[in-house]
Write a protein that holds these residues in place. Sequence first.
Motif, mmCIF file in Angstrom:
data_model
loop_
_atom_site.group_PDB
_atom_site.id
_atom_site.type_symbol
_atom_site.label_atom_id
_atom_site.label_comp_id
_atom_site.label_asym_id
_atom_site.label_seq_id
_atom_site.Cartn_x
_atom_site.Cartn_y
_atom_site.Cartn_z
ATOM 1 N N UNK A 161 0.830 -1.200 0.000
ATOM 2 C CA UNK A 161 0.000 0.000 0.000
ATOM 3 C C UNK A 161 0.868 1.255 0.000
ATOM 4 N N UNK A 162 1.881 1.269 0.861
ATOM 5 C CA UNK A 162 2.733 2.447 0.984
ATOM 6 C C UNK A 162 3.546 2.678 -0.283
ATOM 7 N N UNK A 163 4.085 1.584 -0.865
ATOM 8 C CA UNK A 163 4.919 1.734 -2.063
ATOM 9 C C UNK A 163 4.079 2.176 -3.259
ATOM 10 N N UNK A 177 -2.043 -3.420 -7.839
ATOM 11 C CA UNK A 177 -1.971 -1.969 -8.013
ATOM 12 C C UNK A 177 -0.517 -1.492 -7.971
ATOM 13 N N UNK A 178 0.279 -2.101 -7.100
ATOM 14 C CA UNK A 178 1.700 -1.721 -7.043
ATOM 15 C C UNK A 178 2.375 -1.999 -8.383
ATOM 16 N N UNK A 179 2.102 -3.177 -8.949
ATOM 17 C CA UNK A 179 2.693 -3.514 -10.250
ATOM 18 C C UNK A 179 2.227 -2.530 -11.319
ATOM 19 N N UNK A 227 -6.393 9.038 -12.465
ATOM 20 C CA UNK A 227 -7.074 7.741 -12.462
ATOM 21 C C UNK A 227 -6.326 6.770 -11.559
ATOM 22 N N UNK A 228 -4.992 6.734 -11.705
ATOM 23 C CA UNK A 228 -4.226 5.804 -10.889
ATOM 24 C C UNK A 228 -4.255 6.190 -9.413
ATOM 25 N N UNK A 229 -4.288 7.492 -9.134
ATOM 26 C CA UNK A 229 -4.408 7.923 -7.741
ATOM 27 C C UNK A 229 -5.735 7.403 -7.170
ATOM 28 N N UNK A 230 -6.795 7.515 -7.944
ATOM 29 C CA UNK A 230 -8.103 7.036 -7.480
ATOM 30 C C UNK A 230 -8.073 5.520 -7.266
ATOM 31 N N UNK A 231 -7.490 4.789 -8.237
ATOM 32 C CA UNK A 231 -7.403 3.327 -8.120
ATOM 33 C C UNK A 231 -6.617 2.951 -6.866
ATOM 34 N N UNK A 232 -5.490 3.633 -6.654
ATOM 35 C CA UNK A 232 -4.650 3.325 -5.501
ATOM 36 C C UNK A 232 -5.381 3.636 -4.197
ATOM 37 N N UNK A 233 -6.118 4.743 -4.213
ATOM 38 C CA UNK A 233 -6.853 5.110 -2.997
ATOM 39 C C UNK A 233 -7.904 4.052 -2.673
ATOM 40 N N UNK A 234 -8.599 3.517 -3.701
ATOM 41 C CA UNK A 234 -9.603 2.473 -3.454
ATOM 42 C C UNK A 234 -8.933 1.213 -2.915
#
Lengths: 276, 446
Positions: free
Chosen positions: B18-20, B153-155, B194-201
Amino acid sequence: MDFKANSTSDSMTNGSAVGPDDTAIALSVDDLTVAYHRKPVIWDVAIDLPAGSLIGIVGPNGAGKSTLLKAIMNLVPRASGRVAVFGKPYRASRHRVGYVPQRESVDWDFPVDALDVVTMGLYSKIGWCLPVRKKHREAGMEALRRVGIADLANRQISQLSGGQQQRTFLARALVQDADLYLMDEPFAAVDASTEKAIVELLRELKSRGKTVVVIHHDLQTVPEYFDYAVLLNMRVVAHGPIESVFTSENLQKTYGGRLTLLDEVSEAMRRRERSL
Amino acid sequence: MIWNWQLDGWIVAAGILCAVASALLGNFLVLRRLSMLGDAISHAILPGLAVAFLISNSRSSLPMFVGAVIVGVLTALFTEWIRGVGKVDEGASMGVVFTSLFALGLIMIVQAADRVDLDAGCVLYGAIELTPLDTIKLLGFDIPRAVVVLGSVTVLNLMFVVLFFKELKLTSFDPSLATSMGVSSTWMHYALMVLVAVTAVASFESVGNILVVAMFIVPPATAYLLTDRLGIMILISTGVAALSAVSGHVAAVVVPTWFGYQSTTTAGMMAVMVGALFGVAMLFAPRQGVVIKWLRNRALSLRILCDDIVATLYRRSEHVAADQVRMDDVSMNVEELTETLYASSRQLRSALARLRRRGELEQVDGQYELTDRGIEHGRELVRSHRLWEQYLVSEASLHPTKIHDKAEKLEHFTDRSLRDQLSDATDSPVLDPHGQSIPPERRGDV
């Protein structure tokens, strides 16, 4: 997002536009109007700029000089107007255009060194997703040598002086290897030796058949540096060879106050809008 | 509580991923000065999640991602739109958009709580401790669902940052050049959003959608203090992120038991640890760190005090040469120096020791006197001082009464070539504005 890797093939098919013919047009702007919040910034600009010349754009603050360059490159929306670069729309010719933005337009604390900034000029040639390679860095070093700051290549850019930052931007334009350069105030707040270096560079570009459009503030040096001038104050007051347009009468018209009637009508438009 | 690799290992893995994942994108949020937008999006996705819950009546991942991405992009769009139409700055328009969306989402979740297994507290703070309980089969292994989702998501984020490294760099540094070259900075902006939103979810079940903001912003901000190269900044930020996840969980589970308390929330501790890492970086950063600045200042004031001692003794020897003072007064003792230079006796002692080590000063019976090398140094300083005075009067048109303090400062930063330039600029003067003679660069020169 079409990256054209090869600019030479294109300039060959388009050779007639930049050939030895003196009357070839590098940049043609017609009926160009740009407005912010319905207030016109430039109004009905129509100019044809000859290929292979050094062109100075002069005019008072707020005359719309930067906006004109940006509108040419589709960086700001046009209310109307057409732009042709070497006879084609900007999108089709953008690989032949090199842009030098105002120095203050970027964050110089950004974590990159001078060579990084210069190789950015090659990104469209390198193509999406592919890395910067050794030959690109060598091309970047060569450009830094040409502007005289190769020894500062690995300096973080905030550690450069104002003149060195401007040279970095010019080196970036050089690696773009464009045919038309659009430069937004490259002479602003640089030291005397940088100013001299830039002038030499402009002349060298001209001798290689490039067209350079420069927004310039120092009226005294205009006749010395440029052979063609565009006098702009919202509208084009005059444009043509220096000796015919750089007259005190034209300068008076350019700098002698804004176009008051246009100001009045746009003010009236905004008042009307509010009252509705 | 005892450390259990089966459980704690998975919790730490989820925390690291999550952090990375967040830190990778956060670098570009920080550099584009969009830190607030990361904050805004991670809050504003709440109604997207709520609507997805209500429609699908489940907590399955896909509807949630879709809902959140739509709302995330809408947040970015609304922010731009309100800024344009409402004529308020970006911060204010973000404030309007994300607080209202967040509140809307909160109301919907509270209303839906009866129908859907969803807890507002869990959404806000996450439940990383429950990670090992909800597993799915993958390649024959039981792997926690959160780890699979966060891993993917990290990948995804890693591929985005590596593949588009060049384009992200260009559009972040100089968006107008990028757009003029055909690399649309607007599209890059929305891809990032978009990726910020995906990561936040993906993160909200683990650390919650408030603490994920810490993971977006703090590791890159820490890295920014430590390097001035983008690639290294991204590497350091992922290292800081992973370290905060590991140390956060250890600090939450193990440390409280030392003091007889129960273990506390891991997500909260992760955010505390990453804040602490930022604090450490701020103190010890190699160039802008508080400690290095303090050391540099101390070194500078010591050097200036050394200069002042040498210059004072040199001036004294000039007076002696001019027969103004008795011959044995060419030397000074500690009391005289303290009085002349307003220095504390501790500073003065270390400056004197330094000058003696450098062979510029010798001490006989408590009296300090310049050596030949010291006289050389003193002449340079006094020459610099008086050339500056001359320059300030003749070139900068300052009144002679106003120049001493300025010259006193400038003399410490004036080297040979600058002195030559000063001398040239003022037509090689022999006397300064006060009528004192300017010593030559080398002894014996006129």
